[in-house]
Scaffold this motif. Structure first.
Motif, PDB file in Angstrom:
ATOM      1  N   UNK A 129       0.801  -1.218   0.000  1.00 26.28           N
ATOM      2  CA  UNK A 129       0.000   0.000   0.000  1.00 26.28           C
ATOM      3  C   UNK A 129       0.836   1.271   0.000  1.00 26.28           C
ATOM      4  N   UNK A 130       2.102   1.168   0.453  1.00 29.01           N
ATOM      5  CA  UNK A 130       2.952   2.340   0.532  1.00 29.01           C
ATOM      6  C   UNK A 130       2.649   3.252   1.698  1.00 29.01           C
ATOM      7  N   UNK A 131       1.873   2.785   2.674  1.00 29.93           N
ATOM      8  CA  UNK A 131       1.467   3.633   3.789  1.00 29.93           C
ATOM      9  C   UNK A 131       1.652   2.917   5.114  1.00 29.93           C
ATOM     10  N   UNK A 132       2.397   3.547   6.034  1.00 27.75           N
ATOM     11  CA  UNK A 132       2.502   3.007   7.384  1.00 27.75           C
ATOM     12  C   UNK A 132       1.167   3.117   8.115  1.00 27.75           C
ATOM     13  N   UNK A 133       0.410   4.152   7.789  1.00 31.14           N
ATOM     14  CA  UNK A 133      -0.892   4.315   8.424  1.00 31.14           C
ATOM     15  C   UNK A 133      -1.814   3.151   8.111  1.00 31.14           C
ATOM     16  N   UNK A 134      -1.912   2.777   6.843  1.00 26.80           N
ATOM     17  CA  UNK A 134      -2.754   1.640   6.453  1.00 26.80           C
ATOM     18  C   UNK A 134      -2.239   0.352   7.077  1.00 26.80           C
ATOM     19  N   UNK A 135      -0.914   0.164   7.049  1.00 24.50           N
ATOM     20  CA  UNK A 135      -0.327  -1.040   7.641  1.00 24.50           C
ATOM     21  C   UNK A 135      -0.618  -1.101   9.129  1.00 24.50           C
ATOM     22  N   UNK A 136      -0.509   0.046   9.798  1.00 24.55           N
ATOM     23  CA  UNK A 136      -0.772   0.082  11.230  1.00 24.55           C
ATOM     24  C   UNK A 136      -2.213  -0.221  11.561  1.00 24.55           C
ATOM     25  N   UNK A 137      -3.145   0.278  10.725  1.00 26.60           N
ATOM     26  CA  UNK A 137      -4.564   0.036  10.996  1.00 26.60           C
ATOM     27  C   UNK A 137      -4.901  -1.445  10.836  1.00 26.60           C
ATOM     28  N   UNK A 138      -4.368  -2.088   9.796  1.00 25.31           N
ATOM     29  CA  UNK A 138      -4.624  -3.519   9.609  1.00 25.31           C
ATOM     30  C   UNK A 138      -4.063  -4.321  10.786  1.00 25.31           C
ATOM     31  N   UNK A 139      -2.838  -3.981  11.205  1.00 29.24           N
ATOM     32  CA  UNK A 139      -2.257  -4.654  12.365  1.00 29.24           C
ATOM     33  C   UNK A 139      -3.075  -4.375  13.615  1.00 29.24           C
ATOM     34  N   UNK A 140      -3.619  -3.159  13.724  1.00 26.93           N
ATOM     35  CA  UNK A 140      -4.432  -2.808  14.896  1.00 26.93           C
ATOM     36  C   UNK A 140      -5.723  -3.621  14.934  1.00 26.93           C
ATOM     37  N   UNK A 141      -6.347  -3.820  13.784  1.00 29.29           N
ATOM     38  CA  UNK A 141      -7.562  -4.643  13.742  1.00 29.29           C
ATOM     39  C   UNK A 141      -7.263  -6.050  14.241  1.00 29.29           C
ATOM     40  N   UNK A 142      -6.118  -6.584  13.822  1.00 28.47           N
ATOM     41  CA  UNK A 142      -5.714  -7.908  14.296  1.00 28.47           C
ATOM     42  C   UNK A 142      -5.545  -7.915  15.808  1.00 28.47           C
ATOM     43  N   UNK A 143      -4.884  -6.881  16.346  1.00 25.05           N
ATOM     44  CA  UNK A 143      -4.660  -6.812  17.786  1.00 25.05           C
ATOM     45  C   UNK A 143      -5.938  -6.649  18.575  1.00 25.05           C
ATOM     46  N   UNK A 144      -6.850  -5.806  18.096  1.00 29.33           N
ATOM     47  CA  UNK A 144      -8.128  -5.617  18.788  1.00 29.33           C
ATOM     48  C   UNK A 144      -8.924  -6.911  18.786  1.00 29.33           C
ATOM     49  N   UNK A 145      -8.929  -7.590  17.657  1.00 29.28           N
ATOM     50  CA  UNK A 145      -9.639  -8.863  17.570  1.00 29.28           C
ATOM     51  C   UNK A 145      -9.074  -9.870  18.565  1.00 29.28           C
TER      52      UNK A 145
ATOM     53  N   UNK B 276      -8.425 -13.130  16.110  1.00 31.00           N
ATOM     54  CA  UNK B 276      -9.266 -13.915  17.017  1.00 31.00           C
ATOM     55  C   UNK B 276      -8.721 -15.315  17.245  1.00 31.00           C
ATOM     56  N   UNK B 277      -8.007 -15.855  16.267  1.00 30.11           N
ATOM     57  CA  UNK B 277      -7.536 -17.242  16.342  1.00 30.11           C
ATOM     58  C   UNK B 277      -6.090 -17.366  16.807  1.00 30.11           C
ATOM     59  N   UNK B 278      -5.460 -16.260  17.194  1.00 27.41           N
ATOM     60  CA  UNK B 278      -4.085 -16.366  17.691  1.00 27.41           C
ATOM     61  C   UNK B 278      -4.063 -17.290  18.906  1.00 27.41           C
ATOM     62  N   UNK B 279      -3.298 -18.369  18.871  1.00 25.48           N
ATOM     63  CA  UNK B 279      -3.304 -19.312  20.005  1.00 25.48           C
ATOM     64  C   UNK B 279      -2.705 -18.676  21.259  1.00 25.48           C
ATOM     65  N   UNK B 280      -3.383 -18.834  22.374  1.00 20.90           N
ATOM     66  CA  UNK B 280      -2.941 -18.247  23.639  1.00 20.90           C
ATOM     67  C   UNK B 280      -2.014 -19.220  24.370  1.00 20.90           C
TER      68      UNK B 280
ATOM     69  N   UNK C 210      -7.489  -9.141  21.354  1.00 21.26           N
ATOM     70  CA  UNK C 210      -7.813  -8.687  22.704  1.00 21.26           C
ATOM     71  C   UNK C 210      -9.241  -9.031  23.094  1.00 21.26           C
ATOM     72  N   UNK C 211     -10.153  -8.970  22.136  1.00 17.20           N
ATOM     73  CA  UNK C 211     -11.549  -9.267  22.425  1.00 17.20           C
ATOM     74  C   UNK C 211     -11.800 -10.762  22.596  1.00 17.20           C
ATOM     75  N   UNK C 212     -11.111 -11.568  21.804  1.00 19.72           N
ATOM     76  CA  UNK C 212     -11.390 -13.001  21.806  1.00 19.72           C
ATOM     77  C   UNK C 212     -10.482 -13.805  22.733  1.00 19.72           C
ATOM     78  N   UNK C 213      -9.290 -13.286  23.065  1.00 23.37           N
ATOM     79  CA  UNK C 213      -8.356 -14.045  23.890  1.00 23.37           C
ATOM     80  C   UNK C 213      -8.951 -14.443  25.238  1.00 23.37           C
ATOM     81  N   UNK C 214      -9.605 -13.525  25.974  1.00 18.45           N
ATOM     82  CA  UNK C 214     -10.181 -13.947  27.258  1.00 18.45           C
ATOM     83  C   UNK C 214     -11.249 -15.020  27.111  1.00 18.45           C
TER      84      UNK C 214
END
Length: 445
Positions: free
Chosen positions: A62-78, A135-139, A80-84
């Motif tokens: 994409x050529x954008x750190x902002x876009x890359x960061x947002x995609x990575x952030x969606x992964x992290x939020x997902x 959501x599927x990252x193994x804990x 955080x919500x599903x890990x517990x």
């Protein structure tokens, strides 16, 4: 109740002289330990590769750190919500029942994310793939900690190894963060932009299935028929939610700040490496940062602390905030590496102390869930930091991105200082209900 205790005497009968605090050697001689440690290390290794792998791939396409960061952030939020929820299911049905389908889903989701990114799919499509990926990252880390608690809980002598086990796990986590980002960066910059994520998915699948196969050390599943604390006699202990413990909520906020350091450092170091025209140095700089964390973790496990875990948490967090406060002002690679090392040195004491407090605050049947709340908080903090730091780095350069760890740790430290009393169990100890009229002390500080 005083927060200052000698961990070498905690739990010893009054009037006796306890043995010297056990060390790593005795911990690693625990029967059955190596059967889950080795596959557990392999299974958690990819976790350190995921965020940086996403950032490098999406930034390339994409050529954008902002876009890359947002995609990575969606992964992290997902995550955080599903890990517990994954942790709660593991406490209820067993780790294998959650882990096997989880790693299979993760491998499919990462593959979809790679294909979409390389095909130039719109940002919303990457978000769709990022949700199941997170959501599927193994804990595995929380599951290993729960196994330590299970195998060390059979006797008072073994229970004295729990702080050492917490330190050992922190060292193991940070060792993965020494290897993972360096490996992912080398693969993405030297082989193919998608190679880091391909390796992450393959290692998660293989390591996760191998860890799930170790059934003998899996914590026993407590079969509970009642759900209310005042259930009929003989119905078994009530199911306690880890998040209902006030101290767990405080620790979750504290660990958000730690996540802001991880996320802010990953994106800002990547942007800094690009600014100086040497993208490959990113993995080295992040590896130095993680090495500081690992070295501090080794020291924490070897020291016979006289201060209790709450005081160690506060002290470590003060140092972490002060160290992070100078990142934005550094423009030299050697100085940035040295300050990154210092930041890493203060993360381990905070992480270890937080996980040690879980042992005192949370009943055994909810510990995997509690550990995943903390892991999820780190992921959520990392997700927010990756997104914000990416936007700042795009607009104002790497120095602006380094402001994120400072703000995150300062806010978390303020919360910790205000609510620190909630991290000390009551004098009678935390109690877990056992049927009608039966309450059993869990732990005291």
């Amino acid at each position: 109740m005083s927060d200052t205790v000698d961990t070498t005497t905690a739990g010893a009968p009054e009037g006796t002289t306890p043995a010297r605090r056990p060390g790593y050697g005795q911990l690693l001689r625990t029967p059955g330990a190596w059967t889950f440690l080795l596959p557990g290390f392999a299974a958690r290794q990819p976790f350190a590769m995921l965020t940086i792998g996403i950032v490098l791939l999406v930034e390339h396409t994409s050529g954008s750190y902002g876009s890359a960061g947002i995609v990575a952030a969606v992964t992290g939020v997902s995550m955080a919500l599903f890990a517990p929820q994954n942790g709660k299911l593991a406490d209820r049905f067993g780790q294998r029942a959650v882990l096997v389908p989880g790693v299979l889903l993760h491998a499919v989701s990462v593959t979809a994310l790679i294909v979409l990114a390389l095909a130039g799919a719109p940002l919303w499509a990457l978000f769709v793939a990022a949700v199941p990926t997170g959501a599927s990252i193994p804990q595995v880390g929380p599951m290993v900690r729960a196994r330590w608690a299970a195998v060390l809980g059979g006797s008072e002598e073994r229970a004295r190894l729990l702080p050492t086990a917490a330190a050992f796990e922190s060292v193991t986590d940070e060792f993965t963060f020494v290897i993972g980002p360096v490996l992912a960066t080398a693969l993405c910059t030297g082989v193919h932009p998608a190679a880091g994520l391909i390796a992450e998915g393959a290692l998660t699948l293989a390591g996760g299935l191998l860890f799930a196969a170790q059934r003998r050390t899996q914590p026993k599943v407590a079969r509970r028929r009642g759900t209310a604390a005042s259930g009929p006699a003989g119905s078994g202990p009530a199911r306690v939610s880890a998040l209902s413990v006030p101290g767990v909520r405080v620790l979750a906020v504290v660990f958000l700040g730690i996540g802001s350091v991880f996320g802010g450092m990953q994106v800002s170091l990547t942007a800094f490496a690009d600014e100086i025209g040497n993208p490959g140095v990113n993995g080295l700089l992040y590896g130095v940062f993680a090495a500081g964390n690992m070295l501090a973790g080794i020291a924490c496990g070897a020291i016979a602390w006289k201060a209790g875990p709450r005081r160690r948490l506060i002290s470590g967090y003060v140092g972490l905030t002060l160290a992070a406060s100078g990142l934005w002002a550094v423009h030299s690679m050697p100085l940035l590496g040295g300050l990154g090392l210092l930041v890493g040195l203060f993360i381990a004491p905070a992480l270890i102390s937080g996980y040690t407090l879980i042992e005192a605050l949370v009943p055994a049947g909810a510990r995997t869930e509690a550990f995943t709340w903390l892991t999820g908080a780190v992921a959520l903090g990392q997700a927010g930091a990756v997104s914000v730091a990416g936007q700042l780095a795009d607009a104002h350069g790497a120095s602006a991105g380094f402001v994120v760890p400072l703000v995150g740790t300062a806010l978390a430290l303020a919360t910790l200082l205000v609510l620190r009393s909630r991290l000390t169990p009551k004098a009678s100890g935390l109690v877990a209900a056992r049927g009608m009229g039966h309450r059993v002390p869990v732990a005291v500080d």
